[in-house]
Motif scaffolding. Structure first.
Motif, short mmCIF file in Angstrom:
data_model
loop_
_atom_site.label_atom_id
_atom_site.label_comp_id
_atom_site.label_asym_id
_atom_site.label_seq_id
_atom_site.Cartn_x
_atom_site.Cartn_y
_atom_site.Cartn_z
N THR A 53 10.79 -11.55 -17.87
CA THR A 53 10.22 -11.04 -16.63
C THR A 53 8.85 -10.43 -16.93
OG1 THR A 53 10.52 -9.69 -14.65
CG2 THR A 53 11.32 -8.75 -16.70
N SER A 54 7.91 -10.74 -16.07
CA SER A 54 6.57 -10.17 -16.16
C SER A 54 6.50 -8.93 -15.28
CB SER A 54 5.53 -11.19 -15.68
OG SER A 54 5.64 -11.37 -14.28
N SER A 55 5.33 -8.34 -15.21
CA SER A 55 5.15 -7.18 -14.33
C SER A 55 5.37 -7.56 -12.87
CB SER A 55 3.76 -6.56 -14.53
OG SER A 55 2.75 -7.52 -14.25
N ALA A 56 5.13 -8.81 -12.53
CA ALA A 56 5.38 -9.26 -11.15
C ALA A 56 6.87 -9.16 -10.83
CB ALA A 56 4.88 -10.68 -10.96
N GLY A 57 7.72 -9.48 -11.78
CA GLY A 57 9.16 -9.34 -11.59
C GLY A 57 9.56 -7.89 -11.44
N LEU A 58 8.91 -7.02 -12.21
CA LEU A 58 9.18 -5.59 -12.10
C LEU A 58 8.78 -5.07 -10.72
CD1 LEU A 58 8.03 -4.32 -15.62
CD2 LEU A 58 10.36 -4.87 -14.84
N ARG A 59 7.66 -5.54 -10.20
CA ARG A 59 7.23 -5.13 -8.85
C ARG A 59 8.25 -5.58 -7.81
NH1 ARG A 59 2.28 -6.41 -11.03
NH2 ARG A 59 2.25 -8.50 -10.14
N SER A 60 8.80 -6.76 -7.98
CA SER A 60 9.82 -7.27 -7.07
C SER A 60 11.06 -6.37 -7.10
CB SER A 60 10.18 -8.70 -7.44
OG SER A 60 11.17 -9.20 -6.57
N LEU A 61 11.49 -5.99 -8.28
CA LEU A 61 12.63 -5.09 -8.42
C LEU A 61 12.35 -3.74 -7.77
CD1 LEU A 61 13.71 -5.76 -12.11
CD2 LEU A 61 15.05 -6.27 -10.05
N LEU A 62 11.16 -3.21 -7.99
CA LEU A 62 10.80 -1.90 -7.43
C LEU A 62 10.79 -1.96 -5.90
CD1 LEU A 62 10.02 0.99 -8.05
CD2 LEU A 62 7.63 0.26 -8.13
N ALA A 63 10.22 -3.01 -5.34
CA ALA A 63 10.20 -3.15 -3.88
C ALA A 63 11.63 -3.23 -3.34
CB ALA A 63 9.41 -4.40 -3.48
N ALA A 64 12.49 -3.97 -4.04
CA ALA A 64 13.87 -4.13 -3.58
C ALA A 64 14.65 -2.83 -3.65
CB ALA A 64 14.56 -5.21 -4.41
N VAL A 65 14.51 -2.09 -4.73
CA VAL A 65 15.26 -0.84 -4.84
C VAL A 65 14.79 0.16 -3.80
CG1 VAL A 65 13.91 0.39 -6.62
CG2 VAL A 65 16.37 0.73 -6.49
N LYS A 66 13.49 0.21 -3.54
CA LYS A 66 12.97 1.10 -2.50
C LYS A 66 13.51 0.71 -1.13
CE LYS A 66 8.60 2.60 -4.52
NZ LYS A 66 7.13 2.56 -4.39
N ASP A 67 13.50 -0.59 -0.84
CA ASP A 67 13.99 -1.09 0.44
C ASP A 67 15.47 -0.75 0.62
OD1 ASP A 67 13.70 -2.39 2.89
OD2 ASP A 67 14.00 -4.39 2.03
N CYS A 68 16.27 -1.02 -0.40
CA CYS A 68 17.70 -0.71 -0.33
C CYS A 68 17.94 0.78 -0.09
CB CYS A 68 18.41 -1.12 -1.62
SG CYS A 68 18.63 -2.89 -1.83
N ARG A 69 17.26 1.60 -0.86
CA ARG A 69 17.48 3.05 -0.76
C ARG A 69 17.00 3.61 0.57
NH1 ARG A 69 16.01 4.63 -7.05
NH2 ARG A 69 17.93 3.71 -7.91
N GLN A 70 15.94 3.06 1.13
CA GLN A 70 15.47 3.52 2.44
C GLN A 70 16.48 3.22 3.54
OE1 GLN A 70 11.67 1.59 2.85
NE2 GLN A 70 10.56 3.26 1.86
N HIS A 71 17.35 2.25 3.29
CA HIS A 71 18.37 1.88 4.26
C HIS A 71 19.76 2.35 3.86
CE1 HIS A 71 15.05 -0.87 5.34
NE2 HIS A 71 15.53 -0.70 6.56
N GLY A 72 19.83 3.30 2.93
CA GLY A 72 21.10 3.91 2.56
C GLY A 72 21.90 3.17 1.50
N GLY A 73 21.30 2.22 0.84
CA GLY A 73 21.99 1.45 -0.20
C GLY A 73 21.35 1.63 -1.56
N ASP A 74 21.54 0.63 -2.41
CA ASP A 74 20.95 0.68 -3.74
C ASP A 74 20.95 -0.71 -4.35
OD1 ASP A 74 19.67 1.86 -5.88
OD2 ASP A 74 21.44 2.91 -6.64
N LEU A 75 20.14 -0.87 -5.38
CA LEU A 75 20.07 -2.09 -6.18
C LEU A 75 20.47 -1.73 -7.60
CD1 LEU A 75 19.08 -5.07 -6.76
CD2 LEU A 75 16.88 -4.03 -7.30
N ARG A 76 21.34 -2.53 -8.19
CA ARG A 76 21.77 -2.34 -9.57
C ARG A 76 21.48 -3.63 -10.33
NH1 ARG A 76 26.21 1.46 -7.98
NH2 ARG A 76 24.98 2.90 -6.74
N ILE A 77 21.17 -3.51 -11.61
CA ILE A 77 20.92 -4.68 -12.45
C ILE A 77 22.12 -4.87 -13.36
CG2 ILE A 77 19.46 -5.68 -14.25
CD1 ILE A 77 17.12 -4.10 -13.06
#
Length: 114
Positions: A53-77
């Motif tokens: 994974t490049s930094s672009a993949g890390l940005r995708s993960l960060l966007a997803a975890v923020k989105d999940c948490r803003q809606h009361g959920g979470d992202l796990r790897i």
């Protein structure tokens, strides 16, 4: 990169296969955003078959975890390979996103929180 979605007791698992880079990270970002837009905010990113994974993949993960948490959920790897785990650790993501040895442990973490 190949993506496969599956449902496990209210948790959406997105299995990723291959390399994540600037050419396909947008595809991953969209794959994470779709279930969240449908109200499925508990996500597991199964990285067992991710080789890079490049930094672009890390940005995708960060966007997803923020989105999940803003809606009361979470992202796990789940199940990152050693080289990907190293990137996650060096970049500080291990302190942001919970990382589990395998898919079942990541799924169990949502069950335990319920």
């Amino acid at each position: 990169m190949e993506l496969t979605n599956s449902e496990h007791g209210g948790v959406t698992v997105i299995a990723v296969k291959g390399s994540i880079d600037s050419l396909n990270a947008d595809q991953l970002t969209r794959a994470f955003a779709r279930p969240v837009a449908q109200g499925q905010v508990m996500l597991v990113a199964d990285f067992a078959a991710v080789t890079y994974t490049s930094s672009a993949g890390l940005r995708s993960l960060l966007a997803a975890v923020k989105d999940c948490r803003q809606h009361g959920g979470d992202l796990r790897i789940a199940a990152p390979q050693a080289q990907v785990q190293r990137v996650l650790s060096i970049s500080g993501f291990a302190g942001i996103i919970q990382i589990f040895a395998d898919r079942e442990a990541a799924l169990d973490s949502f069950r335990a929180a319920a």
